[in-house]
Design a protein around this motif. Structure first.
Motif, PDB file in Angstrom:
ATOM      1  N   LEU A  53      12.651  87.279-106.016  1.00 16.39           N
ATOM      2  CA  LEU A  53      13.798  87.170-105.113  1.00 16.39           C
ATOM      3  C   LEU A  53      13.673  86.003-104.134  1.00 16.39           C
ATOM      4  CD1 LEU A  53      12.698  88.527-102.230  1.00 16.39           C
ATOM      5  CD2 LEU A  53      13.115  90.616-103.453  1.00 16.39           C
ATOM      6  N   SER A  76      13.067  91.977-109.611  1.00 21.60           N
ATOM      7  CA  SER A  76      13.748  92.547-108.441  1.00 21.60           C
ATOM      8  C   SER A  76      14.966  93.284-108.954  1.00 21.60           C
ATOM      9  CB  SER A  76      14.204  91.436-107.487  1.00 21.60           C
ATOM     10  OG  SER A  76      15.155  90.605-108.127  1.00 21.60           O
ATOM     11  N   VAL A  77      15.445  94.220-108.141  1.00 20.54           N
ATOM     12  CA  VAL A  77      16.729  94.830-108.517  1.00 20.54           C
ATOM     13  C   VAL A  77      17.871  93.976-107.975  1.00 20.54           C
ATOM     14  CG1 VAL A  77      16.820  96.453-106.551  1.00 20.54           C
ATOM     15  CG2 VAL A  77      18.043  96.987-108.637  1.00 20.54           C
ATOM     16  N   GLY A  78      17.693  93.418-106.766  1.00 17.09           N
ATOM     17  CA  GLY A  78      18.723  92.563-106.183  1.00 17.09           C
ATOM     18  C   GLY A  78      18.724  91.209-106.887  1.00 17.09           C
ATOM     19  N   LEU A 101      12.265 101.185-108.625  1.00 17.79           N
ATOM     20  CA  LEU A 101      11.938 101.065-107.199  1.00 17.79           C
ATOM     21  C   LEU A 101      12.796 101.978-106.323  1.00 17.79           C
ATOM     22  CD1 LEU A 101      14.490  99.238-106.518  1.00 17.79           C
ATOM     23  CD2 LEU A 101      12.963  97.323-106.847  1.00 17.79           C
ATOM     24  N   ARG A 234      19.594  94.078 -97.885  1.00 22.69           N
ATOM     25  CA  ARG A 234      19.337  92.644 -97.751  1.00 22.69           C
ATOM     26  C   ARG A 234      19.665  92.229 -96.322  1.00 22.69           C
ATOM     27  NH1 ARG A 234      16.634  92.805-101.564  1.00 22.69           N
ATOM     28  NH2 ARG A 234      16.767  91.674-103.516  1.00 22.69           N
ATOM     29  N   HIS A 282       9.894  93.197 -95.600  1.00 20.51           N
ATOM     30  CA  HIS A 282      10.478  93.486 -96.922  1.00 20.51           C
ATOM     31  C   HIS A 282       9.492  94.264 -97.815  1.00 20.51           C
ATOM     32  CE1 HIS A 282      13.743  91.934 -99.920  1.00 20.51           C
ATOM     33  NE2 HIS A 282      13.292  93.122-100.293  1.00 20.51           N
ATOM     34  N   SER A 285       9.822  98.088-101.827  1.00 21.28           N
ATOM     35  CA  SER A 285       9.276  98.448-103.149  1.00 21.28           C
ATOM     36  C   SER A 285       7.756  98.262-103.204  1.00 21.28           C
ATOM     37  CB  SER A 285       9.937  97.571-104.218  1.00 21.28           C
ATOM     38  OG  SER A 285       9.612  96.209-103.998  1.00 21.28           O
ATOM     39  N   ARG A 291       5.405  98.229-108.095  1.00 20.38           N
ATOM     40  CA  ARG A 291       5.334  96.801-108.446  1.00 20.38           C
ATOM     41  C   ARG A 291       4.847  96.620-109.883  1.00 20.38           C
ATOM     42  NH1 ARG A 291       5.571  93.900-103.380  1.00 20.38           N
ATOM     43  NH2 ARG A 291       7.527  94.748-102.587  1.00 20.38           N
ATOM     44  N   MET A 294       7.907  97.260-111.937  1.00 20.58           N
ATOM     45  CA  MET A 294       8.865  96.142-111.821  1.00 20.58           C
ATOM     46  C   MET A 294       8.422  94.966-112.696  1.00 20.58           C
ATOM     47  SD  MET A 294       9.572  96.263-107.715  1.00 20.58           S
ATOM     48  CE  MET A 294      10.611  94.805-107.591  1.00 20.58           C
TER      49      MET A 294
HETATM   50  C1  DGY Z   1      14.498  94.153-104.898  1.00 22.20           C
HETATM   51  O1  DGY Z   1      13.890  94.332-105.958  1.00 22.20           O
HETATM   52  O2  DGY Z   1      15.604  93.622-104.862  1.00 22.20           O
HETATM   53  C2  DGY Z   1      13.849  94.639-103.671  1.00 22.20           C
HETATM   54  O3  DGY Z   1      14.470  94.150-102.543  1.00 22.20           O
HETATM   55  C3  DGY Z   1      12.366  94.335-103.668  1.00 22.20           C
HETATM   56  O4  DGY Z   1      11.773  95.126-102.684  1.00 22.20           O
END
Ligand code: DGY
Length: 321
Positions: A53, A76-78, A101, A234, A282, A285, A291, A294
């Motif tokens: 990210l 990342s998810v975002g 996460l 965010r 931050h 996660s 991690r 992910m």
């Molecule tokens: C994400 O994966 O988007 C998270 O913000 C990471 O912590």
């Protein structure tokens, strides 16, 4: 053989999986992310990019990498750091890591909410400064959870996992999220009702052009004076100047931020002066298992894209139409 660039050292879980199929991959080993120029230089000509990210992948970066780029996989998810429209226009699938996460981030939201409500960080500072002279009936009083109302703005996976936890604290839960179905007894309401009635407000929307500075002076003015705001989404969703003013003038009780804008937050940010604002770097996660998972999902997405297969988690599935 496909060329791959991974923009930082990721957990072995995912890295080893990529290495099995693509032993000659290139990794950015520094602690700090590559600059834009460094990223372009190293990623030019690759078929697959695994990024974080912290890497801004926009139209120009995609152009510089070249037309052979088959997949962008973010650990990342975002995905607000990636220009999804530009990737879609090029037919490049973009992968992310949802689901794995959810629990860690919901736990973090609760940890922050509890810490801000019960003044844990402030209490520790107070003690370490030698200010604790005796037990006092009015010392560092905070807010109750039981019987309070929690408002969740954005009722996706993480928002719902927060609602699930709130049941155990005997909280009434409201949510605002167009089209999201109710879960865990949470009640859908419009945003104004949520802000008017909630003692805790949790922000769980992705950062988009519509949610940028959603939490502004007007939003904060609608919150209760005893309310606690928590942001694990965010930093850009929140106008930090407006938050500073609201906290400084006690328009709301406290805030706890897992995310900021920018990241890292400069040490001269006025929010850091406030006792009623907790800020952590931050960490939503940041558990070992999360991690690892992910990195695994990011590796699987990368490999699928390189093999011309559909990504397990693709944010722009239009590319397959
Ligand atoms: C994400 O994966 O988007 C998270 O913000 C990471 O912590």
């Amino acid at each position: 053989m496909s060329k791959i660039f991974i923009t930082r050292l990721i957990p072995d879980f995912g890295l080893n999986l990529v290495r099995e199929s693509f032993p000659s991959l290139d990794i950015w080993f520094d602690e700090l992310p590559p600059s834009r120029e460094q990223l372009i230089e190293r990623a030019r000509g690759v078929d697959g990019l695994l990024c974080l990210l912290t890497d801004k992948i926009d139209d120009k970066v995609m152009d510089a990498i070249g037309p052979q780029l088959k997949v962008i996989s973010s650990m990342s998810v975002g995905v607000d750091h990636i220009d999804i429209a530009a990737a879609t226009a090029r037919g490049i699938p973009v992968g992310n890591t949802p689901g794995v996460l959810t629990d860690a981030t919901a736990d973090q939201a609760f940890a922050l909410m509890l810490s801000a409500a019960r003044r844990i960080v402030e209490g520790e500072r107070f003690l370490k400064a030698g200010k604790w002279v005796t037990w006092q009936p009015n010392m560092l009083l905070g807010a109750d959870f039981s019987g309070s109302t929690l408002g969740i703005v954005g009722f996706g996976r993480i928002g719902q996992a927060i609602a699930k936890r709130a049941q155990g604290f005997d909280m009434r839960v409201l949510y605002h999220s167009p089209n999201a179905k109710s879960a865990y007894g949470a009640q859908p309401v419009d945003l104004d009702t949520l802000l008017r009635e909630s003692d805790f407000v949790s922000i769980n929307v992705p950062l988009t052009s519509q949610t940028k500075h959603l939490v502004n002076a007007e939003f904060l003015a609608k919150m209760k004076p005893n309310a606690v705001l928590v942001n694990t989404a965010r930093g850009g969703v929140l106008d930090q100047n407006a938050l500073y003013n609201a906290l400084k003038s006690n328009k709301i009780f406290a805030a706890a931020l897992d995310v900021t804008d920018p990241e890292p937050l400069p040490l001269d940010c006025p929010l850091l002066e406030l006792e009623n604002c907790i800020i952590v770097p931050h960490l939503g996660s940041a558990s070992k298992k999360t991690r690892d998972m992910m990195s695994l999902l990011a590796a699987q997405n990368l490999i699928a894209g390189l093999n011309g297969e559909r990504l397990t988690n693709c944010v722009n599935s239009e590319v397959y139409k």
